[in-house]
Design a protein around this motif. Structure first.
Motif, PDB file in Angstrom:
ATOM      1  N   ALA A   1       0.807  -1.118  -0.030  1.00  9.85           N
ATOM      2  CA  ALA A   1      -0.070  -0.116   0.111  1.00  9.85           C
ATOM      3  C   ALA A   1       0.813   1.186  -0.064  1.00  9.85           C
ATOM      4  O   ALA A   1       0.491   2.264  -0.709  1.00  9.85           O
ATOM      5  CB  ALA A   1      -0.738  -0.058   1.255  1.00  9.85           C
ATOM      6  N   ILE A   2       2.011   1.300   0.514  1.00  9.49           N
ATOM      7  CA  ILE A   2       2.846   2.325   0.783  1.00  9.49           C
ATOM      8  C   ILE A   2       3.706   2.497  -0.560  1.00  9.49           C
ATOM      9  O   ILE A   2       3.666   3.619  -0.990  1.00  9.49           O
ATOM     10  CB  ILE A   2       3.959   2.366   1.852  1.00  9.49           C
ATOM     11  N   ALA A   3       4.151   1.432  -1.277  1.00 10.15           N
ATOM     12  CA  ALA A   3       4.588   1.296  -2.465  1.00 10.15           C
ATOM     13  C   ALA A   3       3.735   2.136  -3.738  1.00 10.15           C
ATOM     14  O   ALA A   3       4.045   2.865  -4.594  1.00 10.15           O
ATOM     15  CB  ALA A   3       4.870   0.209  -2.932  1.00 10.15           C
ATOM     16  N   ASN A   4       2.259   1.786  -3.425  1.00  9.13           N
ATOM     17  CA  ASN A   4       1.405   2.097  -4.395  1.00  9.13           C
ATOM     18  C   ASN A   4       0.975   3.700  -4.044  1.00  9.13           C
ATOM     19  O   ASN A   4       0.744   4.360  -5.277  1.00  9.13           O
ATOM     20  CB  ASN A   4       0.018   1.578  -4.013  1.00  9.13           C
ATOM     21  N   LEU A   5       1.730   4.368  -2.992  1.00  9.90           N
ATOM     22  CA  LEU A   5       1.668   5.712  -2.600  1.00  9.90           C
ATOM     23  C   LEU A   5       2.906   6.608  -3.469  1.00  9.90           C
ATOM     24  O   LEU A   5       3.004   7.769  -3.021  1.00  9.90           O
ATOM     25  CB  LEU A   5       1.296   6.028  -1.352  1.00  9.90           C
ATOM     26  N   GLY A   6       3.612   5.770  -3.950  1.00  4.23           N
ATOM     27  CA  GLY A   6       5.012   6.055  -4.481  1.00  4.23           C
ATOM     28  C   GLY A   6       6.131   6.241  -3.353  1.00  4.23           C
ATOM     29  O   GLY A   6       7.195   6.879  -3.827  1.00  4.23           O
ATOM     30  N   HIS A   7       6.112   5.630  -2.408  1.00  3.17           N
ATOM     31  CA  HIS A   7       7.154   5.466  -1.526  1.00  3.17           C
ATOM     32  C   HIS A   7       7.628   3.976  -1.430  1.00  3.17           C
ATOM     33  O   HIS A   7       7.099   3.020  -1.096  1.00  3.17           O
ATOM     34  CB  HIS A   7       6.912   6.090  -0.129  1.00  3.17           C
ATOM     35  N   GLU A   8       9.179   3.967  -1.236  1.00  2.00           N
ATOM     36  CA  GLU A   8       9.648   2.657  -1.058  1.00  2.00           C
ATOM     37  C   GLU A   8       9.449   2.108   0.419  1.00  2.00           C
ATOM     38  O   GLU A   8       9.710   2.891   1.405  1.00  2.00           O
ATOM     39  CB  GLU A   8      11.275   2.745  -1.450  1.00  2.00           C
ATOM     40  N   ALA A   9       8.965   1.006   0.784  1.00  2.99           N
ATOM     41  CA  ALA A   9       8.766   0.297   1.657  1.00  2.99           C
ATOM     42  C   ALA A   9       9.227  -1.170   1.697  1.00  2.99           C
ATOM     43  O   ALA A   9       8.984  -1.820   0.721  1.00  2.99           O
ATOM     44  CB  ALA A   9       7.310   0.107   2.092  1.00  2.99           C
ATOM     45  N   ARG A  10       9.853  -1.630   2.736  1.00  2.00           N
ATOM     46  CA  ARG A  10      10.207  -2.995   2.820  1.00  2.00           C
ATOM     47  C   ARG A  10       9.658  -3.612   4.219  1.00  2.00           C
ATOM     48  O   ARG A  10       9.968  -2.871   5.313  1.00  2.00           O
ATOM     49  CB  ARG A  10      11.849  -3.129   2.707  1.00  2.00           C
ATOM     50  N   SER A  11       9.293  -4.617   4.068  1.00  4.01           N
ATOM     51  CA  SER A  11       8.794  -5.599   5.120  1.00  4.01           C
ATOM     52  C   SER A  11       9.931  -6.483   5.558  1.00  4.01           C
ATOM     53  O   SER A  11      10.590  -7.148   5.043  1.00  4.01           O
ATOM     54  CB  SER A  11       7.522  -6.201   4.819  1.00  4.01           C
ATOM     55  N   PHE A  12       9.645  -6.661   7.057  1.00  3.81           N
ATOM     56  CA  PHE A  12      10.854  -7.398   7.690  1.00  3.81           C
ATOM     57  C   PHE A  12      10.158  -8.453   8.746  1.00  3.81           C
ATOM     58  O   PHE A  12       9.236  -8.031   9.334  1.00  3.81           O
ATOM     59  CB  PHE A  12      11.900  -6.718   8.305  1.00  3.81           C
ATOM     60  N   THR A  13      10.451  -9.765   8.898  1.00  5.68           N
ATOM     61  CA  THR A  13       9.842 -10.533   9.897  1.00  5.68           C
ATOM     62  C   THR A  13      10.558 -10.018  11.225  1.00  5.68           C
ATOM     63  O   THR A  13      11.654  -9.460  11.269  1.00  5.68           O
ATOM     64  CB  THR A  13      10.024 -12.008   9.553  1.00  5.68           C
TER      65      THR A  13
END
Lengths: 427, 427
Positions: free
Chosen positions: A84-96
């Motif tokens: 959803a954040i990527a869809n707003l044009g910002h880079e986001a990465r998820s981490f366990t």
């Protein structure tokens, strides 16, 4: 540029729309010039649904596998939030939790954080990315197995990460506007508390205030990490939980003037009375050793002065209601050995607690509280105090009256409408 | 004591009952004296549901996050399966792809396995545990990000793990009894193939037989890992896929006698014809370079002899139907540069393939196949051959007739009822 750690609970990301709404809030924080690390819980009822699946398979699933199962919940929410954040044009990465470096002991279902080594998070932040981290989970230091932190785990993840990253603030989002002077469902005139010290918040959490979990506050206090408790559904400033000295410095000494922070209550306890215990050295110790062996956490303990005629005394204590049966069974087994007369069990009780750092220097607080409760026609069954807290056990049906009366007696009722503040992180 | 790797697909673990049924089968294999490693897919429709969630969030989710999301599916199924086995009194531990040492490149959604380092699996086996491994997933060598292997990924995981552990057999379970001489929905008299060589299975998979994915067979062939394809809903022996020499040795030379293994068909392709290509050196190369740049995998390619009068020729090729639009757009862009006259697109085609190692030494096979197809009144549009395969493109409506006629012409129809064999791993 500040480093902000935000934690969003399951109710904030219950569905796709919730995920998108939270994403916008995160992006707004990033756009305001902050580095952002987000800790997220599983969506809505996901965890309950997974537990339900496990129960269909096995009545007593192994802890290791239950943890493996449950951690799928945050995996889903964090990946969706990053999308959803990527869809707003910002880079986001998820981490366990494991990828984020949340190292725990090996106690499945209730693991404790031993260390946080957020090297991958730091690198991703340095590359300009927003980091999304799975709450509630970690990896055990010895076996490298996946663990979960138990109740309130995601809050603890957030504070631990914030401390390890030396963040400026840890924002805990839920569906309420902060910590209140009492439960607004019981006391409609309850006020939001603008600031509260770690010590008072610890007492509030221990006494039944459910917004922040005890472990999370303990962690924040140990690392002096300020927490901002607020709602993800509004832009209002919430409650700041922080070191009392800093709070006094920054907010015109407001903390120093408030004698009482709030009134908490707890309906989850039961009371056991061991009747007719022989008044000999070591008898009480035996009772509490038996309960300790059964891994039961006691809360309040009261021992009467023994009656001279009989040489016997009564010992009462409170404990989580869920442990009631276990405790009764454990005590019954040693009845002959200890030689007490009988056991009484009462789960129709409640605990009402008055909390405030100011009561240290105001000796009249106890008298005023007892007077207020008496005026409400409520009988006090047990009493326990600390430097900044007074707790009483009352009949379950009297909880609301006792809370209302105490709240009014210490002038906690609201006399003004909350100011609504828009934008920013409230700092 | 043998080491058996078993792979169960999503239909075998679609619900709690399925998970319990599979657990019993696994425990039976363990009780028979084998070490057991199980690779499991996500339950039933889980993966589709997760993709649906992602689509609600973002029209084009980042590959990294989509992989993170989808791997939650196997996490759930593997933990539940381990619980079900524990409930039967046997120790089972689940491992993610990363924990199992499945190291891949960084191509999210279609990662390739680079290495398998199953140290944790080996240790758990040595301790007597059954190991449950998440299929379809790995961890990228460079970024340490979670990856997925794409279509057929769980089969590939199983074969790769079996090879790395030097297992005795890799059993691939689905809801059908093995590989058949033709799709039984088209040819009711189709027989189960007891044994097939890696080479023939590769051709079958490439020609539309969906039981085993191409990559999995390639992997098995490279490491000479025998695969036993069978149903999780019965105890029947299925189809052994193995090296042809071993097969001949162990099964009374049956492989050597069979000229034809089976008839495969594929409805997923389309045909593009580039009409009026100038017959100059390099023109065809340009066309295929354009398609290669668009990352389109071509299947059959046919170029007519050029007409002397015009100096122009037609080039036809087949490709996955899903790539049709991309290919047409890419070619249209270079129409002026290459100077061809027009493009024709036909997605109402199908491919029918005859596969058998025996055809190498039997020159009459091609003639018999074309005769059979002609007798069925079916027109052949394109032809392509390998040493052990003949494929023809026919009209979509003629696929069934062509398959049936070819199947009958090579005496593949069943003349006996399948023997039902109970117990064991079929070895």
């Amino acid at each position: 540029m500040a480093l902000v750690v935000q934690k969003y609970g399951g109710s904030s990301v219950a569905d796709a729309d919730g995920v998108k709404r939270v994403a916008q809030r995160i992006v707004a924080t990033k756009k305001a010039g902050n580095d952002v690390v987000v800790v997220v819980s599983a969506m809505g009822d996901t965890t309950d649904e997974l537990i339900d699946l496990a129960e269909q398979i096995s009545p007593l699933p192994p802890g290791r596998e239950l943890d493996m199962l449950l951690t799928a919940g945050e995996r889903i929410s964090m990946a969706l939030l990053a999308m959803a954040i990527a869809n707003l044009g910002h880079e986001a990465r998820s981490f366990t939790g494991s990828q984020a470096g949340v190292i725990t002991d090996g106690s499945h279902g209730k693991a404790r954080i031993i260390d946080v080594t957020p090297g991958r998070i730091r690198s991703a932040l340095d590359e300009g990315s927003i980091c999304i981290v799975a709450g509630f989970q970690g990896v055990s230091q010895d076996s490298k197995d996946i663990t979960t932190l138990g109740r309130g785990g995601s809050d603890t993840t957030a504070v631990a990460l914030a401390a390890a990253l030396n963040a400026d603030v840890c924002e805990i989002y839920s569906d309420v506007d902060g910590i209140f002077t009492a439960d607004p469902r019981i006391v409609p005139s309850a006020r939001r508390i603008p600031q509260i010290s770690f010590e008072e918040m610890l007492e509030m959490a221990a006494c039944g205030a459910k917004i922040l979990h005890l472990r999370c506050v303990e962690y924040a206090r140990r690392y002096n990490m300020p927490i901002h408790v607020r709602s993800s559904f509004s832009q209002r400033v919430g409650t700041w939980v922080r070191d009392s000295i800093e709070a006094t410095d920054t907010e015109d000494g407001e903390m120093e003037q408030a004698i009482i922070s709030g009134v908490a209550h707890d309906r989850s306890e039961a009371k056991i009375t061991v009747v007719g215990v022989p008044d000999k050295v070591g008898e009480a110790a035996t009772i509490f050793q038996v309960l300790s062996d059964a891994e039961i956490n006691l809360d309040m303990i009261v021992q009467n002065v023994s009656a001279a005629a009989t040489g016997r005394t009564d010992i009462s204590f409170t404990l989580p209601r869920t442990d009631g049966q276990t405790a009764m069974a454990a005590l019954n087994k040693v009845k002959e050995r200890i030689g007490f007369e009988s056991l009484r069990y009462d789960d129709r009780i409640g605990k009402v607690s008055l909390i405030g750092a100011g009561m240290r220097s105001h000796p009249g607080v106890t008298a005023r509280l007892f007077g207020a409760i008496a005026n409400a026609g409520v009988n006090i069954e047990m009493i326990s105090t600390s430097e900044i807290r007074i707790s009483v056990i009352v009949d379950q049906d009297d909880i609301d009256a006792a809370v209302q009366s105490a709240h009014a007696a210490f002038d906690l009722d609201a006399d003004q409408v909350e100011a609504v503040v828009y934008g920013g992180t409230g700092r």
